[in-house]
Design an enzyme around this catalytic site. Sequence first.
Site, PDB file in Angstrom:
ATOM      1  N   SER A  90      45.179  34.484  40.377  1.00 57.78           N
ATOM      2  CA  SER A  90      44.276  35.611  40.590  1.00 57.78           C
ATOM      3  C   SER A  90      44.376  36.698  39.513  1.00 57.78           C
ATOM      4  O   SER A  90      44.123  36.437  38.353  1.00 57.78           O
ATOM      5  CB  SER A  90      44.568  36.164  41.978  1.00 57.78           C
ATOM      6  N   ASP A 302      37.960  39.957  39.521  1.00 64.20           N
ATOM      7  CA  ASP A 302      39.343  39.671  39.151  1.00 64.20           C
ATOM      8  C   ASP A 302      39.415  38.265  38.540  1.00 64.20           C
ATOM      9  O   ASP A 302      38.389  37.593  38.375  1.00 64.20           O
ATOM     10  CB  ASP A 302      40.306  39.855  40.335  1.00 64.20           C
ATOM     11  N   SER A 525      55.859  45.068  49.716  1.00 70.78           N
ATOM     12  CA  SER A 525      54.802  44.225  49.141  1.00 70.78           C
ATOM     13  C   SER A 525      54.974  42.784  49.591  1.00 70.78           C
ATOM     14  O   SER A 525      56.096  42.325  49.796  1.00 70.78           O
ATOM     15  CB  SER A 525      54.862  44.311  47.617  1.00 70.78           C
TER      16      SER A 525
HETATM   17  C1  16G Z   1      47.196  39.335  47.877  1.00 72.45           C
HETATM   18  C2  16G Z   1      46.100  39.259  48.903  1.00 72.45           C
HETATM   19  C3  16G Z   1      45.334  40.547  48.968  1.00 72.45           C
HETATM   20  C4  16G Z   1      46.257  41.714  49.178  1.00 72.45           C
HETATM   21  C5  16G Z   1      47.383  41.715  48.194  1.00 72.45           C
HETATM   22  C6  16G Z   1      48.426  42.732  48.597  1.00 72.45           C
HETATM   23  C7  16G Z   1      44.739  37.351  49.482  1.00 72.45           C
HETATM   24  C8  16G Z   1      43.787  36.303  48.981  1.00 72.45           C
HETATM   25  N1  16G Z   1      45.179  38.191  48.569  1.00 72.45           N
HETATM   26  O1  16G Z   1      46.674  39.442  46.593  1.00 72.45           O
HETATM   27  O2  16G Z   1      44.418  40.441  50.008  1.00 72.45           O
HETATM   28  O3  16G Z   1      45.556  42.923  49.075  1.00 72.45           O
HETATM   29  O4  16G Z   1      48.008  40.448  48.175  1.00 72.45           O
HETATM   30  O5  16G Z   1      49.525  42.632  47.765  1.00 72.45           O
HETATM   31  O6  16G Z   1      45.080  37.411  50.649  1.00 72.45           O
HETATM   32  P1  16G Z   1      50.855  43.386  48.113  1.00 72.45           P
HETATM   33  O7  16G Z   1      51.385  42.852  49.426  1.00 72.45           O
HETATM   34  O8  16G Z   1      51.738  43.117  46.953  1.00 72.45           O
HETATM   35  O9  16G Z   1      50.535  44.847  48.235  1.00 72.45           O
HETATM   36 MG    MG Z   2      41.832  37.066  43.348  1.00 75.02          MG
END
Ligand code: 16G
Ligand code: MG
Length: 552
Positions: A90, A302, A525
């Site tokens: 991604s 993205d 996170s």
């Molecule tokens: C991932 C998730 C996204 C979320 C992000 C949070 C999917 C396809 N992607 O990229 O939705 O906003 O994680 O990241 O579910 P974090 O937990 O590091 O803040």
């Molecule tokens: Mg993505």
Amino acid sequence: RERSWRDSLLLSALEWTIQFGEDLLDMDLDAITEYSALHPKPSGLILQYGTAGFRTKAEHLDHVMFRMGLLAVLRSKQTKSTIGVMVTASHNPEEDNGVKLVDPLGEMLAPSWEEHATCLANAEEQDMPRVLMDISVKAAVNLQQDAFIVIGRDTRPTSEKLSQSVIDGVTALEGQFHDYGLVTTPQLHYMVYCRNTSGQYGEATLEGYYQKLSKAFMELTKQTLCSEDEYRSVKVDCANGIGALKLKEMEHYVSQGLSVQLFNDGTKGKLNHLCGADFVKSHQKPPQGMEMKSNERCCSFDGDADRIVYHYLDVDGHFHLIDGDKIATLISSFLKELLLEIGESLNIGVVQTAYANGSSTRYLEEVMKVPVYCTKTGVKHLHHKAQEFDIGVYFEANGHGTVLFSKAAETKIRQLTKELEDEKRKAAAKMLENVIDLFNQAAGDAISDMLVIEAILMLKDLTIQQWDALYMDLPNRQLKVKVADRQVISTTDAERQVVTPPGLQEAINDLVKKYKLSRAFVRPSGTEDVVRVYAEADSQENADSLARAVSF
Ligand code: 16G
Ligand code: MG
């Protein structure tokens, strides 16, 4: 006295035989062991199937890919459905890569299987066949069932080789597969959904995807009066990723209704570097490599094209970001108007996360009078909640999102397009029908979301500034904090309240009280080894200072 893996295997096999009365000889363990030796696991490496699958430096992922090929076959046998495997990281840097499995209706992998995925990826080489067998036993997989896997990948230099490793895994378990090659993540979700609904959702080819979306878009916009070119053109920052390739393929299908100008198309720049939706949203800055004139409508995808944000420069050269919250607002107000026109009482709900700007939530609830719900971060949580409504609109502030229509609502709407006699009501029902077809119901999709947004702006005759002016975002700040163990922080109430460590929530409450219109939360996170801090307040200074104070 340690049991060899063959002994444990035999035990598992025995258990399975007792349970299901069939034998396990179908799984050719020697072949699996042989194949697996070609994709050895670096010993000691521990990875976790996180919010969006496995994600790390590409060089650590070969064994994970092979094993996810194996796991996809088991999941396919268990669900008696086609399963998807997408190779992408991604918005992460080009050196990273990742993999996620797509469940039968184009959804994210079920949580119990995320655990299986983690166990399988972390098993040391000699334990791997036993873990594979354990999963088959626990999940009651009928090994004699056929399996079919579809595979897709993004444009990263490592993706082709890694997707070959997935194929090796599928082959080792004698699964059938189709390799779609280069596709966006949402396109792969779409293929899985199509294949498991025997073509009812659409044709499981890229051509089918472009046809379905462009037909809905052209139908939807054909009555728009304004033919001025500037209204019908949008600039797209493709993050130097797969979105560029696929938009190029799609361009001519919609060129009668929309002109799309591509930037960061991957011919020069590096993937996600100083561009793309994640960069624009987190730095609140325009992407590099895009010419932006004042008041021109621009958007950023993205790296795998499942996120989109809009932006523009005003006449004074100030940058304005239109994030997922404002996208959700535009879309839900459009849908609500159509429903009113049709005169049907289908319920509509908006799903957000704790990151949604407070102004957006207030606007949706107080001005638009639509119910708003908050879930944990991560597409699967929002998607799940949105399924509870006739029409469920979900968006993360970062630009992940789509709209889901319940089967009942869809049937009702399609029926109304035929039955209604009143011309105005009939036209509204037809519009809604095209909106259903234009949204990717399997996953948030930057291409599909962009077409919906462009159609709404044309139909409502709205400029990007007018859209932006729906409400003013509250100033906010996000920070990352490195801690020894981020798991000491646990949360509740859709991540808005801290449970452990004790005392932390009270401390945050005390800080929040010192500012106006303020709100703050912390959460570990799901994708990085950090704790994230979010703060909102009446001015940027105050939001910054609250975020800093909460970061200890
Ligand atoms: C991932 C998730 C996204 C979320 C992000 C949070 C999917 C396809 N992607 O990229 O939705 O906003 O994680 O990241 O579910 P974090 O937990 O590091 O803040
Ligand atoms: Mg993505």
